[in-house]
Every structure is written in C-alpha cells, then in structure tokens.
Design an enzyme around this catalytic site. Structure first.
Site, PDB file in Angstrom:
ATOM      1  N   ASP A 106      17.050  24.841 -12.063  1.00 21.61           N
ATOM      2  CA  ASP A 106      18.442  24.248 -12.590  1.00 21.61           C
ATOM      3  C   ASP A 106      19.131  25.636 -13.195  1.00 21.61           C
ATOM      4  O   ASP A 106      18.313  25.982 -14.367  1.00 21.61           O
ATOM      5  CB  ASP A 106      18.264  23.305 -13.611  1.00 21.61           C
ATOM      6  CG  ASP A 106      19.462  22.964 -14.458  1.00 21.61           C
ATOM      7  OD1 ASP A 106      20.431  23.406 -14.099  1.00 21.61           O
ATOM      8  OD2 ASP A 106      19.589  21.776 -15.216  1.00 21.61           O
ATOM      9  N   LYS A 108      27.367  26.138 -26.442  1.00 24.89           N
ATOM     10  CA  LYS A 108      26.021  25.451 -26.166  1.00 24.89           C
ATOM     11  C   LYS A 108      24.965  26.259 -26.476  1.00 24.89           C
ATOM     12  O   LYS A 108      23.915  26.131 -27.037  1.00 24.89           O
ATOM     13  CB  LYS A 108      25.934  24.979 -25.056  1.00 24.89           C
ATOM     14  CG  LYS A 108      24.584  23.921 -24.710  1.00 24.89           C
ATOM     15  CD  LYS A 108      24.613  23.775 -23.254  1.00 24.89           C
ATOM     16  CE  LYS A 108      23.206  22.680 -22.965  1.00 24.89           C
ATOM     17  NZ  LYS A 108      23.141  22.544 -21.346  1.00 24.89           N
ATOM     18  N   GLU A 143      17.392  18.074 -18.111  1.00 21.89           N
ATOM     19  CA  GLU A 143      18.368  18.426 -16.913  1.00 21.89           C
ATOM     20  C   GLU A 143      17.719  18.317 -15.378  1.00 21.89           C
ATOM     21  O   GLU A 143      18.150  17.831 -14.595  1.00 21.89           O
ATOM     22  CB  GLU A 143      19.152  19.699 -17.192  1.00 21.89           C
ATOM     23  CG  GLU A 143      20.380  19.268 -18.162  1.00 21.89           C
ATOM     24  CD  GLU A 143      21.051  20.575 -18.772  1.00 21.89           C
ATOM     25  OE1 GLU A 143      20.761  21.635 -18.264  1.00 21.89           O
ATOM     26  OE2 GLU A 143      21.546  20.363 -19.693  1.00 21.89           O
ATOM     27  N   ASP A 171      26.167  14.844 -19.163  1.00 22.14           N
ATOM     28  CA  ASP A 171      25.785  16.221 -18.825  1.00 22.14           C
ATOM     29  C   ASP A 171      26.680  17.015 -19.821  1.00 22.14           C
ATOM     30  O   ASP A 171      27.892  17.360 -19.370  1.00 22.14           O
ATOM     31  CB  ASP A 171      25.909  16.548 -17.644  1.00 22.14           C
ATOM     32  CG  ASP A 171      25.495  18.094 -16.953  1.00 22.14           C
ATOM     33  OD1 ASP A 171      24.896  18.848 -18.135  1.00 22.14           O
ATOM     34  OD2 ASP A 171      25.800  18.546 -15.970  1.00 22.14           O
TER      35      ASP A 171
END
Lengths: 560, 315
Positions: free
Chosen positions: A168, A69, A146, A7
């Site tokens: 999420d 990210k 995800e 992850d």
C-alpha cells in the site's frame, strides 16, 4: 443508524456504505468519489474541503493546507489565515465533510464509522485519528489497517483464496502486509511500513532537485511559484514517460526543464530503496517463502509509478496485480469492515485476524547493568491481536518509593530511538530492592489502541495509563475548546461550492495563461459572475455547464 | 493432547484439515468477542501448523526437560517470544509444550513458576528475579532480531523540522508548545525596560510642556510627574503595534508574544494592559517585591497569558 467506511488518506479521502448489493461508494457534493484531503478557509471564515480547497492551494496558499495527515500525532499547528489548527482538527474537518456528504446521499443521519489508518500508524497517530472522528461527531466503530482493508476488498471481491502480499503505497505512507485468506478467515501474518514515505516525498525530491539545479532555495522563490512548481512536478510525476518539457517559472527566472524517466529514477532511487526495507521485514517476520505468495497486490495511487512497479516486479519475479482501482480499494475494504461490524448477514461468515505491527515495551534496568535503562519488549511485533500480556518488574533500588513505567513503541534496543508513548507512576511501599514488584499489563485491541495498566503486587493498587501530554492528544477541556472552535466554522452552502470551485479554477487558469487566452478566461469569468449575480437557478446551471466545458477544453495540462 | 484437543482434531499432518478446523472454530470465537479464547485457539493453530510442517520447526524442548544449552541461533517464528507470555490455560490444563521462555537455562533455575497461582489467573512471569543469566538470555532472544537499520528505521521519530517540509500550504507552521521551551525575559530586564520607558515618557512630557509654555507663555504644574501614569497608554500603543514592545523593551530586544509566540491581538493587548493597571493599583506598595520572585513571569503576564521574551529566543 448507519455505519460508513472511510478511507482518510494523505492526498485523497473516500467513503462508502455497505448495502444489500455490496459496497456502494458515496460521491461527494461534486459527484466525485475521491475528495482531496485539503482544507481551506476563505476570508469569511467559511470552510472549503475537497476539490474546491485544492484549487485554492495556489492562489490562497496561506489559507489552504494539504497533506496534513503527515502531522497526525504531533503537536504542530498550521495557520490558515489567523486561525491555527492541528492535524487532528484538520482531519476532523475532512471527516465532517465526508459525513455530511454521506448523510446527503443516504438521506439519514450517520453516527458511526470504520476508518482506515496506515498499518504502521503509531498509537499516538491512531488516538489522534480517533479524536478527529470524535470532533466530527462520528463514533469510531473500528480503526482498520489500510492494507488489511485492501485485502478484504480483494479477497471478498475476487473470492480468491491464498497468500497475498499487499503493498500500500499512498500519498504519505507505505505499508506492507502479508495476508492469507481461506475458508472465510482473513489472517494477517505480518505487517511493516514506513510512516514517512509516499508519493508526496517523490514530488518533494523532484522540486528540491529542480531548485538545486537552478541554484535556488525554497525560500528564494515566491510561494505562488513554489506551489505552481509543486503542481507541475506532481503532474510530471503522473505522466512520467519518454520525456516531457516543462516551462517553469522560478521567481524572476523562467527555465525549460525536461522531465525524463532517467532523471526521475536517478533522484528517486533512495526513496525506492527505502520501500524495500519494510517488504523484506514483512517476509522475514512471517517466515513465509517468497514462492508461496500467490499474488502481489498494489494499492494506493503511488503504486502507479513505473519505477516502483519495476522494482516490485524484479523483487518477486512476477507482475503485481491491481485490478481494483488502487485509489478506492481501501475505502471499499473499510466499507466491508463497516458491514462486518454491523454484522450484515451477507458477511457473517468472515472473520478477520490482524497483528500488531510494532513492538511495544517499557524501559527497565537489565541487571547487572543497572546504570542504564534498556528496552524491555512486552508485546512483540506481528503477534496476533487482541492480545494482553503481563510482565512483572521489580524495584531497582533500596527504599524505592515510586515505580515509573515508561511506555515505548519501536524495535531499537536503545530506548531513545523508540517512540515514547507515555508514563505511569505508582507508589510502592519502601523496602529492600527487588522485593516490591509491579505487574505491567499491556493490552492491544483490534483497533490498534494500547491500554497499559500497572498493579502493585503487594498493595493491589491499580493505575491505568493516562497519557499526560502525548503529542497531538487533546485533554477533555481542549477537546471542548476544539469542538467549539470548529463548530463556529461553517461549510460553504452546498450549491455555492461548485460555483466557487469553478471560479477558483478559472482564476488559476487566468493566472497561468497569457494574451488572448487570458482575455478569454477573463470574459468567461465575467460572464459567470454575471449569471451568479442574477441568481436565477436555471441560468446559473446553464452557466455552470458552459463554464465547465470551456475550462475542460482550455486545461490541456492535467494538473488535477 | 494439546494443541490437537483445542482444534478438535487427532494429530495430523494434513495442513488443509488444520486450517478447516481452525476456520470453523474461529467463527465461534471471534477475536473481538472472546479475546482470550481466541488467543488460545490461534496459538494452538500455529502450533499444529508448525508440527505439520516439521522442516520449518525447531525441535521444541519438552516441558520440564533441560533445554539445549546454546542460545537460540536463528529466530523462531517472531511472535514466539510473545506467545510464551500469552494466557496459559486457566483451567490448569497442560501448558503449551514450548512454555520454556529461557531455553538456555537448566530447569531448576527457571524463573517461570507454573504451579504458583498467577495473580488473578493472569499469566505470571518475572523478569528481574535477581538472576542475571535469565536477563542476559532475554537480551539474547532480542539480539537475534535483525539489527535495526538506523537510517531507514520507520519507527524512528522524524525530527520536527523535517515534518515541516512535508506540509504544503498554510501560512506558517509553528511547533507548540513553544513557550514551554522558550525562556522568558528576566525580572531585571523588565524593570530596566520599565525605567527606560518611564524616563523616556518623562522627557517627552517635559519637552512638550516646555514647548507649550513657550507658545502660551503660561507655566503649569510639572507634567513629567505624570510619566508613570502615562506608561500604560504608551504600552498599549506600542505593544499592540508591529514592534510588539515599548521603546524600552525594544531597546533591550524584548518582545511581547502569546502562547504560540505570535503577536498579541488588539484585544489581548488591551487585556494585558488592563491587568497591568489593576495589579499595579492593587499592589502598588509591594509590587516590585512580588514580581521579583516570579521568575520573569510577572503578575500581569500571568493573568493575561502573555509572555515577554528576548528576540534571540524567537524562531
């Protein structure tokens, strides 16, 4: 050969391996499951990744970077000291660190991985993730969405069948997926999301508001204070409750500031409202009535925010569930997927079907309005993948010799509002308009990677999409150069890492303390350095334990 | 009969049975191993589910029959439009009942020609068949989608400056490829800077010699003639400094930068001067001419991968 599940998060990353007994999450070199996605370069050009790097975010903010990210799939460069890195390279450093940890834990080389990405990541961002893994020496077996990973973890862990809505809400992205699990089939009905909405945005808003209230701008206060303010706000966000008073140092001024839930809700409502749109879109696209949703599942650290929970509770009229740790559930799901890819027997009867969360299309003249290009969708959003669709396009003018097929992603009828992914140009024989045609084939695979090829109908000439300068994508030569650059950087020696982290932590504490407390931390540091200098392993170990205990006691503010 | 044949079932309203059959078949046609067979199976499954729950379903026009003339009012299941263009049965079986992409069209004008063999058995569809109505209909199906809410549309690319704010740490973030968007200084400016520098050096040398003569009392050859030859030394000294420019360039507001618009390193600066000396020496007679046609990217700029830009163009 082992495949691990990773992850790769905005704030934290984690990895795991599928064993006979199920998921085993791999602790990093500090014995922790979560590795902060922070990279720091020290003055010897040695790399720090994880908690050690995170500690340096304050005192060495010019050589440390977090939340990169969010730059995936762009060309932006971040300078650590004098070296510039793009997001792909920074991510590859985190992946390399995770890989080395996994290798140390498993005692065997790790060559491939399943990596989770936000469902709403665009093609560019997925390619960038892939390249990051490649640079880290990992073969990507599968990119998994995800929310899907989270659903797998829930579905298989809880052995519960039914319809789930997964929210999420991570550090940088918000994803919504509607899934159904029955008879060993995990079916994603629809996904939507917001790539620029996450926990870090809340902190940004808080910091901006505090500065605005004091009539300051980000540039007006020293970077050290700014980083401190970020950390204090981050801590306040986590402890959000009846009210806490913080002492903030903003350059020359020191102010007392009370963080209350009302204040938080007031300034963060626009962000919370933004989270509503993808939820509504998912439900609308899936055409599934709210009543038939069996469970609303929360994933990701930001779902701990009370206002967010309240909003979800109100929307669905029930309490959402989150009985697996929201920080590690995605890593668990990715690990299970890694097990699936290796076709472990225990998982043989599970099949996963996913969807493409956005529309992919091209630009075409829509007769009779031939003066303006309009969006021409080819793969519609939320259709099940892998999928391959061909549409035929004709020349738009007489004696046209080249047909350019532009590849877009997005939902807007105005092509300029969609994301441009690349362009293929093919030569066609000249002729009257509307005679020559090209077949445009879009293939979207289970990894969420798009392949476009264009065939000229009359000549049979075929061309595949090579994205010339997609933001963030590297050419082969650049990849080599990046590999060489990154190979030159060495991680800190394993045993040294913990010591450096302790020193960084103590230094931070030293800076934030005053009087005898500061003096005490100074003494602790001296003592620790003394032990390190003597280089006797048992003494160092003893000093480490002591130092850790003392720092834990001193740190009443739980910023980290 | 399709879709029941695909699922191996008789026509049924039992949702549970449909799901069971789908799950069983899906395990033999895994999406990653048999993508096309999977698409067919999934399509059949959706179709079967839809007919089992008639209340959620629009009356699907039968194949070949003229469809209701009004455009679709409520969007069908969102992937319906795309599913239309998924592979048909390559064995030439009956196509799915809703294979009519343009329900608003009389059958005779339909651009979809199922009988004609599609290119290498791939689904065949044409969109710009000189039939404006068909295109307008394509538009209509698009418009039934909820209008994009522009201010919160997640697909909207975020402008660069906004991304900067998200990032924490790092000394600075720059957006490459900056040099592509940054205009370099023109040849005229460069020549002017060079002239200014040469004059300045000549003056400095002349003053130096004057002082030297005053002290020692001996007059030598006029040193100022050496000004052009001294230029590279001065350039090395000044361009590697904080100024990033020779005095002449500084006066005109020019700066020497690398690809990332950052100052040159000492080594890079040395390389730049070296290429300047070499190109000048090799092409001395024609140099001004050659460089004049290089749009501000002089020979030594190109060779040393450095750029001379005006300060106002720097971020």
């Amino acid at each position: 050969m082992t495949t691990i599940g990773i992850d790769l998060g905005t704030t934290n990353s984690a990895c795991g391996v599928w064993t006979k007994d199920g998921v085993k999450l791999i602790p990093n070199r500090l014995g922790e499951i979560l590795t902060p996605s922070v990279v720091s370069l020290d003055t010897n050009n040695e790399l720090l990744v994880g908690r050690g790097a995170r500690q340096r975010l304050i005192n060495h903010s010019d050589r440390t970077v977090a939340t990169f990210k969010r730059l995936m799939g762009t060309d932006h460069t971040v300078f650590l000291g004098r070296m510039g890195f793009n997001a792909t390279e920074l991510s590859s450093l985190v992946l390399r660190s995770l890989k080395e940890d996994a290798e140390a834990f498993l005692g065997e080389p790790v060559s491939s991985a399943v990596i989770s990405v936000p469902a709403y990541f665009s093609d560019n961002q997925r390619q960038a993730t892939r390249q990051a893994a490649e640079l880290a020496g990992l073969k990507v077996e599968r990119l998994i969405n995800e929310p899907t990973a989270a659903a797998i973890a829930y579905g298989l862990h809880e052995k519960q069948e039914g319809m789930f809505l997964i929210l999420d809400f991570g550090g940088g992205t918000f994803d919504v997926s509607l899934l159904e699990y029955f008879d060993g089939v995990m079916e994603v009905h629809a996904s939507a999301g917001d790539n620029h909405l996450g926990g870090e945005d809340f902190v940004d808003v808080m910091v901006a508001d505090v500065l605005a209230r004091n009539g300051l701008s980000q540039e007006a206060i020293p970077p050290l204070d700014l980083q401190n303010l970020y950390l204090q706000m981050e801590g306040a966000k986590r402890k959000l409750g009846p009210g806490q008073t913080l002492t903030l140092t903003l350059g020359k001024k020191t102010v007392e500031f009370e963080v209350t839930q009302d204040w938080f809700i007031e300034i963060c409502t626009p962000l919370l409202l933004r989270a509503k749109a993808p939820i509504e879109r998912t439900l609308r696209d899936a055409k599934i009535p709210v009543a038939s949703i069996d469970d609303v599942i929360l994933v990701g650290g930001s779902t701990r925010l009370a206002p967010f929970r309240a909003m979800v509770g109100r929307m669905f009229g029930r309490l959402p569930s989150c009985h697996i740790d929201p920080d590690t559930v995605v890593a668990m799901g990715a690990t299970i997927q890694a097990g699936l890819v290796m076709r472990d027997e225990a998982l043989d009867d599970i099949v996963l079907t996913d969807v493409c969360p956005f529309t992919l299309g091209t630009a075409a003249f829509n007769e009779p309005y031939v003066d303006e290009l309009s969006y021409f969708p080819i793969i519609e959003r939320n259709c099940v993948v892998p999928i391959s669709i061909v549409r035929r396009l004709y020349t738009a003018s007489h004696n046209q010799s080249v047909v350019g097929v532009k590849v877009y992603q997005g939902e807007s009828p105005n092509i300029n509002k969609n994301i441009f992914l690349g362009e293929i140009k093919v030569r066609v024989p000249k002729g009257p308009k509307g005679v020559e045609a090209v077949d445009v084939r879009y293939s979207y695979d289970a990894n969420g990677i798009l392949e476009v090829d264009v065939t000229v109908v009359s000549t049979g000439v075929n061309k595949q999409l090579v994205i010339e300068r997609a933001p963030g994508a590297l050419s082969d030569a650049e990849k080599e150069a990046a590999r060489a650059k990154l190979a030159g950087l060495k991680f800190h020696p394993r045993d040294g890492e913990e010591n450096r982290m302790l020193v960084a932590r103590a230094e931070r504490l030293y800076e934030s303390s005053l009087d005898h407390r500061r003096e005490f931390v100074g003494k602790l540091l001296d003592r620790f350095h003394y032990a390190l200098d003597r280089q006797l392993p048992h003494e160092i170990e003893e000093a480490q334990t002591y130092m850790k205990d003392m720092l834990d006691q001193l740190e009443s503010e739980h910023w980290f | 009969m399709w879709p029941w044949s695909e699922l191996g079932l008789e026509s049924t309203d039992d949702v549970r049975a449909i799901k069971k059959a789908y799950a069983r078949l899906l395990k033999q046609t895994r999406p990653d191993e048999h993508p096309e067979a999977f698409q067919r199976l999934h399509q059949a499954y959706k179709e079967a589910l839809a007919s089992a729950q008639p209340k959620n379903q629009h009356p699907a026009p039968k194949f070949g029959e003229p469809a209701p003339s009004e455009p679709i009012q409520t969007p069908e299941e969102p992937s319906a439009a795309s599913k239309l263009f998924q592979p048909l049965n390559d064995s030439g079986n009956t196509p799915p009942p809703n294979a009519d992409p343009f329900p608003g069209q009389p059958a005779g004008q339909q651009p979809l020609q199922v009988n004609e063999p599609p290119p290498d058995n791939k689904p065949f569809f044409d969109n710009t068949d000189n039939k404006p109505e068909s295109l307008e209909n394509t538009k209509l199906t698009l418009e039934t989608e909820p209008p994009p809410q522009t201010d919160i549309d997640p697909a909207k690319p975020v402008p660069g400056e906004k991304i900067f704010r998200f990032i924490r740490g790092g000394r600075s973030t720059a957006a490459p490829p900056p040099i592509e968007d940054t205009p370099v200084a023109s040849y005229r400016m460069r020549a002017l800077a060079f002239a200014l520098d040469t004059i300045a050096i000549a003056v400095a040398l002349a003053i130096g010699q004057f002082l030297l003569t005053a002290i020692t009392g001996k007059a030598g050859l006029p040193l100022w003639i050496l000004a052009p030859a001294t230029y590279p030394l001065a350039a090395l000294l000044f361009e590697g400094s904080r100024w990033q420019a020779t005095p002449g360039k500084k006066l005109l507001g020019l700066k020497v930068v690398n690809r990332e618009l950052m100052p040159l390193s000492k080594r890079h600066s040395l390389g730049r001067i070296f290429t300047f000396v070499v190109t000048t020496a090799l092409l001395w007679k024609g140099i001004w001419l050659v460089n004049a046609f290089l749009r501000g990217r002089l020979l030594h700029d190109r060779l040393s991968k450095s750029y001379v830009v005006h300060v106002s163009n720097l971020p």
